[in-house]
Design a protein around this motif. Structure first.
Motif, PDB file in Angstrom:
ATOM      1  N   ARG A 126     -57.462  31.768 -23.828  1.00  0.00           N
ATOM      2  CA  ARG A 126     -58.295  32.225 -24.951  1.00  0.00           C
ATOM      3  C   ARG A 126     -59.152  31.113 -25.535  1.00  0.00           C
ATOM      4  NH1 ARG A 126     -53.946  34.599 -28.919  1.00  0.00           N
ATOM      5  NH2 ARG A 126     -52.782  32.823 -28.030  1.00  0.00           N
ATOM      6  N   TYR A 127     -58.788  29.870 -25.284  1.00  0.00           N
ATOM      7  CA  TYR A 127     -59.422  28.779 -26.024  1.00  0.00           C
ATOM      8  C   TYR A 127     -60.408  27.964 -25.194  1.00  0.00           C
ATOM      9  CZ  TYR A 127     -55.307  30.125 -28.630  1.00  0.00           C
ATOM     10  OH  TYR A 127     -54.354  30.862 -29.272  1.00  0.00           O
ATOM     11  N   GLY A 128     -60.548  28.265 -23.913  1.00  0.00           N
ATOM     12  CA  GLY A 128     -61.546  27.602 -23.097  1.00  0.00           C
ATOM     13  C   GLY A 128     -61.139  26.206 -22.653  1.00  0.00           C
ATOM     14  N   ARG A 129     -62.135  25.492 -22.188  1.00  0.00           N
ATOM     15  CA  ARG A 129     -61.936  24.171 -21.602  1.00  0.00           C
ATOM     16  C   ARG A 129     -61.228  23.228 -22.570  1.00  0.00           C
ATOM     17  NH1 ARG A 129     -64.573  19.432 -22.181  1.00  0.00           N
ATOM     18  NH2 ARG A 129     -64.602  18.000 -20.409  1.00  0.00           N
ATOM     19  N   CYS A 130     -60.271  22.455 -22.033  1.00  0.00           N
ATOM     20  CA  CYS A 130     -59.576  21.426 -22.817  1.00  0.00           C
ATOM     21  C   CYS A 130     -60.208  20.073 -22.521  1.00  0.00           C
ATOM     22  CB  CYS A 130     -58.090  21.406 -22.472  1.00  0.00           C
ATOM     23  SG  CYS A 130     -57.162  20.121 -23.356  1.00  0.00           S
ATOM     24  N   GLY A 131     -60.575  19.340 -23.571  1.00  0.00           N
ATOM     25  CA  GLY A 131     -61.229  18.061 -23.374  1.00  0.00           C
ATOM     26  C   GLY A 131     -60.508  16.878 -23.965  1.00  0.00           C
ATOM     27  N   THR A 132     -59.388  17.126 -24.681  1.00  0.00           N
ATOM     28  CA  THR A 132     -58.707  16.006 -25.321  1.00  0.00           C
ATOM     29  C   THR A 132     -57.270  16.396 -25.638  1.00  0.00           C
ATOM     30  OG1 THR A 132     -58.763  14.477 -27.197  1.00  0.00           O
ATOM     31  CG2 THR A 132     -59.550  16.721 -27.590  1.00  0.00           C
ATOM     32  N   ILE A 133     -56.353  15.404 -25.590  1.00  0.00           N
ATOM     33  CA  ILE A 133     -54.924  15.611 -25.826  1.00  0.00           C
ATOM     34  C   ILE A 133     -54.395  14.449 -26.669  1.00  0.00           C
ATOM     35  CG2 ILE A 133     -52.635  15.567 -24.735  1.00  0.00           C
ATOM     36  CD1 ILE A 133     -53.829  18.176 -24.243  1.00  0.00           C
ATOM     37  N   ALA A 134     -53.474  14.745 -27.577  1.00  0.00           N
ATOM     38  CA  ALA A 134     -52.724  13.705 -28.285  1.00  0.00           C
ATOM     39  C   ALA A 134     -51.264  14.135 -28.343  1.00  0.00           C
ATOM     40  CB  ALA A 134     -53.278  13.493 -29.692  1.00  0.00           C
ATOM     41  N   MET A 135     -50.340  13.147 -28.284  1.00  0.00           N
ATOM     42  CA  MET A 135     -48.902  13.417 -28.328  1.00  0.00           C
ATOM     43  C   MET A 135     -48.275  12.588 -29.438  1.00  0.00           C
ATOM     44  SD  MET A 135     -48.173  13.323 -24.193  1.00  0.00           S
ATOM     45  CE  MET A 135     -46.471  13.838 -24.360  1.00  0.00           C
ATOM     46  N   VAL A 136     -47.221  13.149 -30.075  1.00  0.00           N
ATOM     47  CA  VAL A 136     -46.520  12.448 -31.143  1.00  0.00           C
ATOM     48  C   VAL A 136     -45.067  12.902 -31.148  1.00  0.00           C
ATOM     49  CG1 VAL A 136     -46.973  14.190 -32.918  1.00  0.00           C
ATOM     50  CG2 VAL A 136     -46.671  11.793 -33.595  1.00  0.00           C
ATOM     51  N   THR A 137     -44.190  12.032 -31.619  1.00  0.00           N
ATOM     52  CA  THR A 137     -42.790  12.386 -31.811  1.00  0.00           C
ATOM     53  C   THR A 137     -42.543  12.566 -33.296  1.00  0.00           C
ATOM     54  OG1 THR A 137     -42.114  11.160 -29.842  1.00  0.00           O
ATOM     55  CG2 THR A 137     -40.403  11.681 -31.465  1.00  0.00           C
ATOM     56  N   ALA A 138     -42.035  13.738 -33.672  1.00  0.00           N
ATOM     57  CA  ALA A 138     -41.761  14.040 -35.076  1.00  0.00           C
ATOM     58  C   ALA A 138     -40.590  15.007 -35.146  1.00  0.00           C
ATOM     59  CB  ALA A 138     -42.996  14.642 -35.753  1.00  0.00           C
ATOM     60  N   ALA A 139     -39.781  14.866 -36.171  1.00  0.00           N
ATOM     61  CA  ALA A 139     -38.623  15.736 -36.362  1.00  0.00           C
ATOM     62  C   ALA A 139     -37.756  15.764 -35.115  1.00  0.00           C
ATOM     63  CB  ALA A 139     -39.065  17.150 -36.750  1.00  0.00           C
ATOM     64  N   GLY A 140     -37.685  14.613 -34.410  1.00  0.00           N
ATOM     65  CA  GLY A 140     -36.834  14.500 -33.244  1.00  0.00           C
ATOM     66  C   GLY A 140     -37.349  15.190 -31.998  1.00  0.00           C
ATOM     67  N   ARG A 141     -38.606  15.630 -32.020  1.00  0.00           N
ATOM     68  CA  ARG A 141     -39.161  16.324 -30.859  1.00  0.00           C
ATOM     69  C   ARG A 141     -40.555  15.789 -30.561  1.00  0.00           C
ATOM     70  NH1 ARG A 141     -38.691  22.711 -30.920  1.00  0.00           N
ATOM     71  NH2 ARG A 141     -39.523  22.284 -28.832  1.00  0.00           N
ATOM     72  N   ASN A 142     -40.998  16.072 -29.352  1.00  0.00           N
ATOM     73  CA  ASN A 142     -42.367  15.718 -28.972  1.00  0.00           C
ATOM     74  C   ASN A 142     -43.295  16.897 -29.241  1.00  0.00           C
ATOM     75  OD1 ASN A 142     -40.537  13.937 -27.233  1.00  0.00           O
ATOM     76  ND2 ASN A 142     -42.542  13.021 -26.899  1.00  0.00           N
ATOM     77  N   TRP A 143     -44.473  16.573 -29.748  1.00  0.00           N
ATOM     78  CA  TRP A 143     -45.479  17.597 -30.035  1.00  0.00           C
ATOM     79  C   TRP A 143     -46.789  17.196 -29.373  1.00  0.00           C
ATOM     80  CZ3 TRP A 143     -43.148  21.596 -32.318  1.00  0.00           C
ATOM     81  CH2 TRP A 143     -41.963  21.338 -33.017  1.00  0.00           C
ATOM     82  N   ILE A 144     -47.509  18.181 -28.948  1.00  0.00           N
ATOM     83  CA  ILE A 144     -48.763  17.951 -28.223  1.00  0.00           C
ATOM     84  C   ILE A 144     -49.875  18.703 -28.937  1.00  0.00           C
ATOM     85  CG2 ILE A 144     -49.966  18.312 -26.027  1.00  0.00           C
ATOM     86  CD1 ILE A 144     -46.987  18.339 -24.826  1.00  0.00           C
ATOM     87  N   VAL A 145     -50.982  18.044 -29.164  1.00  0.00           N
ATOM     88  CA  VAL A 145     -52.164  18.668 -29.760  1.00  0.00           C
ATOM     89  C   VAL A 145     -53.269  18.657 -28.715  1.00  0.00           C
ATOM     90  CG1 VAL A 145     -53.889  18.539 -31.574  1.00  0.00           C
ATOM     91  CG2 VAL A 145     -51.509  17.961 -32.076  1.00  0.00           C
ATOM     92  N   SER A 146     -53.812  19.830 -28.422  1.00  0.00           N
ATOM     93  CA  SER A 146     -54.874  19.928 -27.415  1.00  0.00           C
ATOM     94  C   SER A 146     -56.145  20.463 -28.064  1.00  0.00           C
ATOM     95  CB  SER A 146     -54.445  20.836 -26.257  1.00  0.00           C
ATOM     96  OG  SER A 146     -54.134  22.137 -26.713  1.00  0.00           O
ATOM     97  N   GLY A 147     -57.251  19.815 -27.762  1.00  0.00           N
ATOM     98  CA  GLY A 147     -58.549  20.217 -28.295  1.00  0.00           C
ATOM     99  C   GLY A 147     -59.359  20.953 -27.245  1.00  0.00           C
ATOM    100  N   HIS A 148     -59.866  22.143 -27.592  1.00  0.00           N
ATOM    101  CA  HIS A 148     -60.545  23.025 -26.650  1.00  0.00           C
ATOM    102  C   HIS A 148     -61.935  23.380 -27.159  1.00  0.00           C
ATOM    103  CE1 HIS A 148     -56.716  24.140 -24.475  1.00  0.00           C
ATOM    104  NE2 HIS A 148     -56.225  23.698 -25.624  1.00  0.00           N
ATOM    105  N   GLU A 149     -62.658  24.132 -26.343  1.00  0.00           N
ATOM    106  CA  GLU A 149     -63.934  24.683 -26.785  1.00  0.00           C
ATOM    107  C   GLU A 149     -63.735  25.626 -27.964  1.00  0.00           C
ATOM    108  OE1 GLU A 149     -66.388  24.812 -22.564  1.00  0.00           O
ATOM    109  OE2 GLU A 149     -65.240  26.555 -23.215  1.00  0.00           O
ATOM    110  N   GLY A 150     -62.608  26.341 -27.971  1.00  0.00           N
ATOM    111  CA  GLY A 150     -62.371  27.337 -29.006  1.00  0.00           C
ATOM    112  C   GLY A 150     -61.497  26.892 -30.146  1.00  0.00           C
ATOM    113  N   GLY A 151     -61.154  25.616 -30.240  1.00  0.00           N
ATOM    114  CA  GLY A 151     -60.366  25.139 -31.358  1.00  0.00           C
ATOM    115  C   GLY A 151     -59.279  24.176 -30.936  1.00  0.00           C
ATOM    116  N   VAL A 152     -58.322  23.940 -31.846  1.00  0.00           N
ATOM    117  CA  VAL A 152     -57.238  22.990 -31.637  1.00  0.00           C
ATOM    118  C   VAL A 152     -55.919  23.755 -31.629  1.00  0.00           C
ATOM    119  CG1 VAL A 152     -56.140  20.872 -32.441  1.00  0.00           C
ATOM    120  CG2 VAL A 152     -58.578  21.243 -32.850  1.00  0.00           C
ATOM    121  N   VAL A 153     -55.079  23.457 -30.636  1.00  0.00           N
ATOM    122  CA  VAL A 153     -53.824  24.166 -30.446  1.00  0.00           C
ATOM    123  C   VAL A 153     -52.669  23.172 -30.541  1.00  0.00           C
ATOM    124  CG1 VAL A 153     -52.466  25.635 -28.905  1.00  0.00           C
ATOM    125  CG2 VAL A 153     -54.965  25.852 -28.959  1.00  0.00           C
TER     126      VAL A 153
END
Length: 975
Positions: A895-922
């Protein structure tokens, strides 16, 4: 408000206010145009523009070429006050030609129906159906619902009622309302027989044809079979001949293969004479055919090759022989028929080409609407202009056959200039009448000519050949009308200076040349201090304001469009547009360069307020106006939506005035912050509320930024001139001298904590990964990676320092690859695995650590042995073991189209991933499952960079886009 004109004029295809000016939350109170079609940085015709303000129904209206419209028009007209679209009443389709044409009688009126693709849907998507009076070309004012563009169409008069069929669906030609649709298995084509509209159907299992009545659904006549393989695909036309119904089939693919006629009424094949010159056309593929029979003659309109690349011809055959009656050239759709006893053939093509041939008169029908292409496709934007003619907004399109029409009525006005080679147009006034200046070059490297045309008198005021650099496109030679000592003149760039020509005689009336002025990229005339002035912007970002009569500068030079005074690698911004306005009684000059707008005090030359930023492309038009009783400015860019700026509003610091190149998360004075780097030679620090808390001037375009150290408060920036510098994020002070200086540009930086030691890695165009001790500045190693690096991430695990370097493709990469990523063991100085070849759908490869092992979030490896190309899945993301390559999880939500950027972080004891797309940030968890809703606040632009930081009970996320904006927001994570 009280309307003084019919408000329906300002309704978008019958939908009230389906578009309008919407507040941009990032730069309140400024606005951006929103429509149901949407605008984004991917929406770009070779260039959106030109644009102008004209008068429609007594109201100021923005008219612009290249913006998307539901019917694919060449231009969009937008009411300034409401932002609503003014419908295109001319019905002149845009760059995409109609994909279907039909002719027929609706009552006593001969009409042509044309199906034009919606520009956002492409050929296989929705289409706009329009009707025209066949003989005059005028648009029939009836609106139809959206159609499937590939459906066959037909027009007929049945029981005294005009109807239009689109496939098996039938509509009223009077009001566009739906009438009926009956099941038509294997629908092939339409036929008009004995006053009824019929649908030819085909049974694929038993391989026979039959007709049904389009209005009643009743079967008409008997079933029939035709002794041809693939006979359904070969059926091209059905016509009535002496009371009998004939269906015409192609017997082969090429012109050497004759047509076959099947008399359905009599139930047998009909022997046909040769209907065209089969010898000449023997090797031409037959793309489409339509047939008409009248008075013993068979007329066939045939399209040779896709879009008629070998031509579109009309042949007439009778007992005494055959003749080539007309040639139409290339075409996208065709039709032929007898209308109230008068035979006619129609061929439509791209670029607004539409021709109608009257067989009885043996001539093309003369109409301002029926012409060849307005312009060649690559010139379609520049060869347009807009002006008020007699107080009414009008559109001019130029080409071999030009056209000019009134925006409000859609009717032709004046006399357009017709001729090949128009490369640029300017509109102006001469004795109160609209005139146009054309820059013309008939062929590459041929001389340049200037022509001034009076559309009311249909005459050339002057024509003059001029010296020019044949290698410079004339579309890059700006020109404008200006007054010189009371005489109307045309000012234009000639090589590296400005020439002024009398608008009636063409004689030279002025010459402006400044020693240090660069190539002139924009010109505009205005008034300052009660006198006429001429402003010129150049390729160095400077703006000069001259007295056109003397050539002397009359204001301080405006030169702060320079992006970097120190950087020799980053070119200064070209000035693309200039305007004059009054703000609170002060005379100002408004300029644009590098996607931003600046306002200058014309007396002092000082900047007024903060730069205005929000566009994703070069700003091509600046149009001062009034909105809600206040001074305002409409800006139009080469891509994306027009914007409305309130010039008297308090300044809004939007952050950066150049491209945002990177984001990073760290701390400042113990609080989480984000850093953004930009080509405007600054690094900005933002708190999690989105406020700018510090700014660092680097003196050169910054290409990457990172945080590191025990408190993640050591800030690192790298530049395009090879500088690597550390700062204390708490104070903004430099930490020692540069770690590296000079050489090729550097593009990527990353930090990592390894066994209590804080490391910094940097790479770029030098094809080398350099690693330092971040705290001591000690160089630790250099690894030659063999390709330009655009992105870098690092991870330390199991005693190994791993680095993922992503950048330009080298070697024998597959043709689908847009970039290449290689995982390196840094201390060993060798790659761990073979390179990843990343496609356009997901050019990302970012390292992290999950449960003690190195993992990689990546796009699809199009070079993998098991890769299977699937356009719909090219934006999939994968979580893999970085070393072994084993697939752990996959994100395949498209639904969100091409992904052009990724960031990862550890918080609350887990890993989280943020992906930036043509249609927004997930936001994704460590199993690549989406958490919460997509962030779609960027609206008009794809996401370019992301960063993420942990706060007390949530994640703070920063994201940037191609409009130079930084958004900061929070996402709640599950407990």
């Amino acid at each position: 408000m009280i309307w003084e004109a019919d408000p329906s004029i300002f309704m978008d295809e019958g939908k009230r206010m389906s578009q309008g000016w919407e507040l941009d939350d990032r730069v309140v109170p400024h606005r951006v145009l929103r429509t149901s079609l949407g605008f984004n940085e991917l929406h770009s015709f070779d260039e959106v523009g030109p644009a102008a303000l004209v008068t429609v129904a007594g109201r100021p209206t923005l008219v612009c070429a290249g913006l998307p419209t539901p019917d694919g028009s060449h231009y969009a007209a937008i009411d300034v006050e409401t932002g609503a679209r003014v419908p295109d009443r001319s019905g002149l389709h845009g760059a995409q030609g109609p994909q279907g044409v039909a002719v027929g009688m609706c009552g006593d009126r001969a009409v042509a129906a044309l199906m034009t693709p919606h520009p956002e849907d492409g050929e296989e998507g929705g289409g706009a159906l329009r009707l025209r009076d066949l003989w005059s070309g005028e648009l029939v004012d009836v609106q139809f619902p959206a159609m499937r563009v590939r459906s066959k169409i037909a027009v007929a008069g049945v029981d005294g009622r005009g109807i239009v069929a689109v496939g098996s669906a039938v509509y009223d030609a009077l009001d566009g309302s739906f009438i009926t649709e009956h099941l038509a298995p294997g629908f092939v084509l339409h036929a008009v027989h004995r006053g009824r509209l019929l649908l030819l159907c085909y049974d694929f299992r038993q391989r026979f044809f039959w007709f049904i009545d389009a209005l009643t659904g009743a079967t008409v006549g008997e079933t029939f079979e035709v002794p041809l393989p693939n006979s359904r695909d070969r059926a091209k036309a059905a016509v009535e001949v002496d009371g009998h119904l004939w269906v015409f089939f192609v017997t082969g693919r090429y012109g050497a293969d004759p047509l076959l006629a099947w008399n359905v009424t009599a139930g047998h094949a009909v022997t046909l004479p040769a209907l065209w010159d089969a010898e000449a056309a023997a090797e031409w593929p037959i793309e489409d055919v339509d047939v008409m029979c009248q008075n013993g003659e068979i007329s066939v309109l045939v399209q040779w090759g896709y879009h008629g690349r070998h031509g579109t011809e009309l042949w007439v055959s009778a007992a005494h022989g055959r003749r080539l009656a007309a040639q139409f050239g290339e075409s996208t759709a065709l039709a032929i028929g007898v209308l109230d006893g008068r035979p006619a053939a129609v061929a439509a093509d791209e670029g607004r080409a539409l021709r109608v041939f009257d067989l009885a008169a043996d001539a093309m029908v003369a109409s301002p609407y029926y012409n060849g292409r307005v312009v060649a496709p690559e010139l379609r934007i520049r060869a347009a202009a807009f002006a008020d003619i007699g107080g009414r907004g009008s559109v001019l399109r130029c080409g071999a056959t030009g056209v000019m029409w009134d925006v409000e009525s859609g009717l032709p006005v004046g006399a357009p200039f017709s001729g090949d080679g128009v490369r640029n147009i300017a509109a102006g006034l001469f004795d109160g009448q609209a005139v146009f200046a054309f820059l013309i070059r008939q062929a590459p490297r041929s001389p340049m000519a200037l022509r001034v045309w009076d559309p009311q008198a249909a005459e050339t005021l002057f024509y003059r050949e001029l010296p020019s650099d044949p290698d410079v496109p004339l579309s890059e030679c700006p020109m404008t009308f200006v007054e010189v000592d009371g005489l109307p003149a045309v000012a234009m760039r000639c090589n590296r200076h400005i020439e002024l020509f009398h608008a009636r005689t063409g004689e030279t009336v002025g010459h402006i040349e400044v020693a240090d002025m660069g190539i002139v990229s924009a010109l505009a005339a205005g008034r300052l201090g009660g006198r006429t002035v001429l402003a010129a912007g150049d390729g160095y970002g400077a703006v000069y304001v001259f007295d056109p009569a003397t050539g002397q500068e009359v204001t301080p030079r405006l030169g702060a469009h320079h992006l970097s005074a120190r950087s020799s690698r980053h070119a200064n911004a070209w000035v693309r547009a200039i305007a004059f306005a009054h703000i609170s009684g002060r005379e100002v000059v408004i300029t644009s360069a590098d996607h931003i707008i600046r306002v200058w005090d014309a007396t002092t030359g000082e900047a007024v307020g903060a730069p205005l930023s929000g566009h994703t492309g070069d700003i091509t038009a600046l149009l001062p106006t009034c909105w809600a009783g206040e001074a305002a400015l409409i800006s139009v860019a080469s891509r994306g939506a027009p914007r409305l700026w309130m010039l008297e509003a308090s300044p809004v610091d939007t952050g950066h005035t150049g491209t945002v190149t990177a984001l990073a998360a760290g701390t400042r004075n113990g609080q989480p912050v984000f850093a953004s780097s930009s080509e405007d030679a600054t690094i900005r620090l933002w708190d999690v509320a989105g406020r700018i808390v510090a700014s660092i001037d680097t003196g050169g375009a910054v290409t990457a930024v990172a945080f590191g150290g025990p408190g993640r408060d050591i800030l690192v920036g790298v530049t395009d001139d090879g500088v690597v510098q550390r700062w204390d994020a708490n104070s903004g002070a430099k930490l020692g001298g540069p770690l590296h200086h000079g050489g090729p540009p550097l593009y990527a930086a990353a930090t990592v904590d390894m066994d209590g030691r804080y490391l910094l890695g940097v790479s770029g165009a030098d094809e080398t990964l350099r690693v330092w001790d971040l705290m001591t500045a000690e160089p630790l190693t250099r690894v030659t990676v063999g390709h330009t690096v655009r992105s870098l991430s690092m991870a330390a695990t199991g005693g190994r320092l791993l680095a993922m370097v992503q950048g330009d493709v080298v070697g024998e990469a597959e043709c689908l690859a847009e970039s290449m990523a290689v995982l390196w063991d840094v201390w060993a100085g060798e790659p761990v695995r073979k390179p990843l070849q990343l496609g356009d759908g997901g050019e990302v490869a970012v390292l992290g650590v999950l449960n003690g092992r190195a993992v990689l979030v990546q796009g699809l490896d199009v070079g993998a042995d098991d890769f299977d190309f699937d356009p719909a899945g090219m934006d999939d993301l994968q979580l893999r073991d970085a070393v072994s390559g084993d697939l752990l999880n996959e994100f395949d939500d498209h639904r969100y189209g091409r992904c052009g950027t990724i960031a990862m972080v550890t918080a609350a004891g887990r890993n989280w991933i943020v992906s930036g797309h043509e249609g927004g940030v997930v936001l994704l968890d460590d199993e690549l499952r989406q958490i919460g809703k997509v962030y779609d606040g960027h609206k008009s632009s794809a996401v370019k960079c992301v960063a993420v930081a942990e706060t007390t009970d949530s994640l703070a996320i920063a994201s940037s886009d191609y409009a130079n904006s930084v958004h900061i927001w929070t996402a709640t994570i599950p407990g």
